[in-house]
Design a protein around this motif. Sequence first.
Motif, mmCIF file in Angstrom:
data_model
loop_
_atom_site.group_PDB
_atom_site.id
_atom_site.type_symbol
_atom_site.label_atom_id
_atom_site.label_comp_id
_atom_site.label_asym_id
_atom_site.label_seq_id
_atom_site.Cartn_x
_atom_site.Cartn_y
_atom_site.Cartn_z
ATOM 1 N N VAL A 74 -5.429 13.788 -2.777
ATOM 2 C CA VAL A 74 -5.000 12.306 -2.822
ATOM 3 C C VAL A 74 -3.846 11.872 -1.519
ATOM 4 O O VAL A 74 -3.891 10.912 -1.009
ATOM 5 C CB VAL A 74 -3.735 11.522 -3.760
ATOM 6 N N GLU A 75 -2.366 13.264 -1.330
ATOM 7 C CA GLU A 75 -2.162 12.950 -0.545
ATOM 8 C C GLU A 75 -2.336 13.250 1.233
ATOM 9 O O GLU A 75 -2.350 12.558 1.974
ATOM 10 C CB GLU A 75 -0.820 13.434 -0.853
ATOM 11 N N GLY B 245 2.760 7.023 -5.206
ATOM 12 C CA GLY B 245 2.760 6.164 -6.102
ATOM 13 C C GLY B 245 4.367 5.547 -5.722
ATOM 14 O O GLY B 245 5.102 5.427 -6.301
ATOM 15 N N ARG C 284 -4.518 10.206 1.807
ATOM 16 C CA ARG C 284 -3.664 8.810 1.931
ATOM 17 C C ARG C 284 -3.622 9.053 3.254
ATOM 18 O O ARG C 284 -3.404 8.186 4.728
ATOM 19 C CB ARG C 284 -3.155 8.523 0.754
ATOM 20 N N SER D 243 3.658 7.441 -1.002
ATOM 21 C CA SER D 243 3.334 8.556 -1.223
ATOM 22 C C SER D 243 4.045 8.453 -2.916
ATOM 23 O O SER D 243 4.970 8.142 -3.277
ATOM 24 C CB SER D 243 4.631 9.615 -0.470
ATOM 25 N N ASP E 186 -4.606 7.291 -8.339
ATOM 26 C CA ASP E 186 -3.934 7.954 -8.179
ATOM 27 C C ASP E 186 -4.064 9.203 -8.973
ATOM 28 O O ASP E 186 -4.377 10.649 -8.593
ATOM 29 C CB ASP E 186 -2.135 8.455 -7.170
ATOM 30 N N MET F 192 -9.800 7.138 -5.135
ATOM 31 C CA MET F 192 -8.811 6.496 -5.200
ATOM 32 C C MET F 192 -8.396 5.803 -5.697
ATOM 33 O O MET F 192 -7.023 5.026 -5.440
ATOM 34 C CB MET F 192 -8.053 7.214 -3.569
#
Length: 353
Positions: free
Chosen positions: A253-254, A161, A257, A159, A243, A239
């Motif tokens: 993104v989160e 990066g 993922r 999370s 990010d 992605m």
Amino acid sequence: MSTLTTAPDPTSETAQLVRRARRHRSRRALRRTSALGLLLAAAVVVRVTLGDYTVTIPDTLRIIGGADIPGASFILMESTLPRAVAAVLAGASLAVAGGVMQDLMRNPLASPDILGISGGASTAAVFSLIVLGLSGPGVTMVAFLGALAVAAVLVGMSSGGAKGGTHALIIVGVGCSALLVALTHWVLLRADVYRLSEAMVWLTGSVAAASWTEIARLAVLAAVALPAMLLLHRQLRVMMLGDDLAAGLGVAVERHRALAMLGVVLLVAGTCAVCGPIAFVALLAGPIGRRLHRGRTRLVDIALIGALMVVVADYIGAYLVPGGGNLPVGVVTGLAGAPFLLWLIVTRTRVET
């Protein structure tokens, strides 16, 4: 009076070239997908019909249609056919989970078995079998929770990066795998002789004991998770650019993922609960599929490659290993996968240096 001449529009010519290149690439990808599908169909036919007892293709079709042929019906419906179906489902599920995980972490070594997700499912399933005495759906649920716990650690590190990049995540995953192996051995020491024998066969990865009820559960899971992963992978490709860039292009993104990790957990836990941890399929299928498409990830082909690997490995373990003994499929894939892992590490190190 001068006449105006219009020069050819270079933009339209460029667009036509791009469209032709895309059509050529699509036709080439379709040909390779079709070839893999035919290879898988041929492998399934061989696995179902050829063995200690040969069942002809016409008799196979008659038995599947409901006919009762003494001897052949039992062998086909209780041995060869369920093993072939379980191998296809397990191979495709593990391969897609591995391909998505590798793209998510942007590293070919980031497969569920290397990062400990398969180990989490396996340890939890062994605990439920030996300590809790569960079976069937209960094992699947506990295996899912074990895989989810490991995935939560990886998601937490990734999370925002992950500090240290994907290499740090791989190190954490390898550490989790080592810890889970130790926990599995500790649980095995508590087992009686019968449970220990059952758990050891299961831990090697095998499709021999898969029942039609378990196969049906795995089929339902695969029917839901695999198409969802195919759709989600479109966002994962963005992605892979990073990010920050993906977020700038409007990708959550989160959320994506977390959804991708959840899909990996579902596929790995469901497969491990039915067939055990079949080694290296998730690691091997992705790089092989990308090699066929010049580095592009095509999940359909990766799924076909994974299914083909498990079907062929099961046939080799059952009939082609010297001395017989019906070797579990996980042993065969492990023997093939270990040298490939060493080769992948060596070649990646050379490229980075």
